[in-house]
Design a protein around this motif. Structure first.
Motif, PDB file in Angstrom:
ATOM      1  N   GLU A   1       0.832  -1.207   0.000  1.00 32.50           N
ATOM      2  CA  GLU A   1       0.000   0.000   0.000  1.00 32.50           C
ATOM      3  C   GLU A   1       0.869   1.261   0.000  1.00 32.50           C
TER       4      GLU A   1
ATOM      5  N   ASP B   1       2.091   1.767  -3.390  1.00 38.38           N
ATOM      6  CA  ASP B   1       0.989   2.281  -4.219  1.00 38.38           C
ATOM      7  C   ASP B   1       0.755   3.776  -4.015  1.00 38.38           C
ATOM      8  N   ILE B   2       1.143   4.297  -2.864  1.00 40.56           N
ATOM      9  CA  ILE B   2       1.044   5.739  -2.597  1.00 40.56           C
ATOM     10  C   ILE B   2       2.257   6.464  -3.189  1.00 40.56           C
TER      11      ILE B   2
ATOM     12  N   THR C   1      -4.474  10.413  -7.537  1.00 44.63           N
ATOM     13  CA  THR C   1      -4.287   8.963  -7.373  1.00 44.63           C
ATOM     14  C   THR C   1      -3.574   8.669  -6.061  1.00 44.63           C
ATOM     15  N   ALA C   2      -2.587   9.482  -5.710  1.00 49.88           N
ATOM     16  CA  ALA C   2      -1.875   9.284  -4.441  1.00 49.88           C
ATOM     17  C   ALA C   2      -2.847   9.376  -3.266  1.00 49.88           C
TER      18      ALA C   2
ATOM     19  N   GLU D   1      -6.117   8.852  -3.371  1.00 59.45           N
ATOM     20  CA  GLU D   1      -6.988   7.676  -3.454  1.00 59.45           C
ATOM     21  C   GLU D   1      -6.308   6.459  -2.813  1.00 59.45           C
ATOM     22  N   LYS D   2      -5.033   6.261  -3.102  1.00 59.24           N
ATOM     23  CA  LYS D   2      -4.276   5.125  -2.549  1.00 59.24           C
ATOM     24  C   LYS D   2      -4.056   5.299  -1.046  1.00 59.24           C
TER      25      LYS D   2
ATOM     26  N   TYR E   1      -7.292   4.416   0.739  1.00 53.89           N
ATOM     27  CA  TYR E   1      -7.425   2.953   0.790  1.00 53.89           C
ATOM     28  C   TYR E   1      -6.537   2.382   1.901  1.00 53.89           C
ATOM     29  N   HIS E   2      -5.305   2.835   1.955  1.00 58.49           N
ATOM     30  CA  HIS E   2      -4.366   2.353   2.973  1.00 58.49           C
ATOM     31  C   HIS E   2      -4.873   2.656   4.384  1.00 58.49           C
TER      32      HIS E   2
END
Length: 169
Positions: A120, A123-124, A135-136, A138-139, A142-143
């Motif tokens: 995760e 992904d960031i 997008t950062a 959004e990731k 999620y994390h």
């Protein structure tokens, strides 16, 4: 009037502290990343990317939870430190202290969650390096959600395994 068994009360106190960090993080940290992400050090992002992408189950981070916790805290602190607002930084520091207490009280983290956290974080980092802040964020959201979910599961599993209950007075 509800009275909790002492240990349950402790878990409740820690849980609400963990929830406070999670709630704060879910509201503030993504905003900080979106608005101040351009101030992140690319060198530091590359350093974290390297660490998180070169995980090995026999490595220090899998054997030493403090190392993992320090990495995780440093990663999130890097995001918070982009903001010059002392009030936000102080609040995060206070909540981080509660989070560290929670980590200490709950003991070991599973290797599966550790691997997920590393993935995760990568992904960031990738969209941060690409300057893709939406997008950062959004990731990151999620994390933070997965971390919160894992925290609640850890507490409730711990309570269930110890048959800790509460009673009404």
């Amino acid at each position: 009037y509800v009275s909790f068994h002492m240990q349950t009360s402790l878990y409740y106190s820690i849980l609400t502290g963990g929830f406070a960090r999670s709630t704060y993080s879910q509201k503030q940290e993504p905003n900080l990343l979106k608005n101040y992400g351009s101030f992140l050090s690319e060198d530091k992002l590359h350093e974290f990317y390297y660490i998180f992408s070169h995980k090995d189950a026999s490595s220090e981070c899998f054997q030493n939870n403090n190392y993992f916790y320090d990495l995780d805290s440093s990663f999130h602190q890097m995001i918070v430190d982009t903001c010059s607002n002392i009030y936000l930084r102080q609040n995060y520091a206070l909540i981080q202290t509660q989070s560290e207490r929670f980590r200490f009280m709950t003991g070991n983290i599973s290797n599966n969650r550790l691997e997920d956290t590393f993935r995760e974080h990568i992904d960031i980092i990738v969209p941060c390096l690409q300057k893709d802040w939406d997008t950062a964020v959004e990731k990151l959201l999620y994390h933070l959600d997965e971390s919160k979910r894992s925290t609640f599961k850890l507490v409730f599993d711990s309570i269930d395994s110890n048959n800790i209950g509460f009673w009404l007075i």
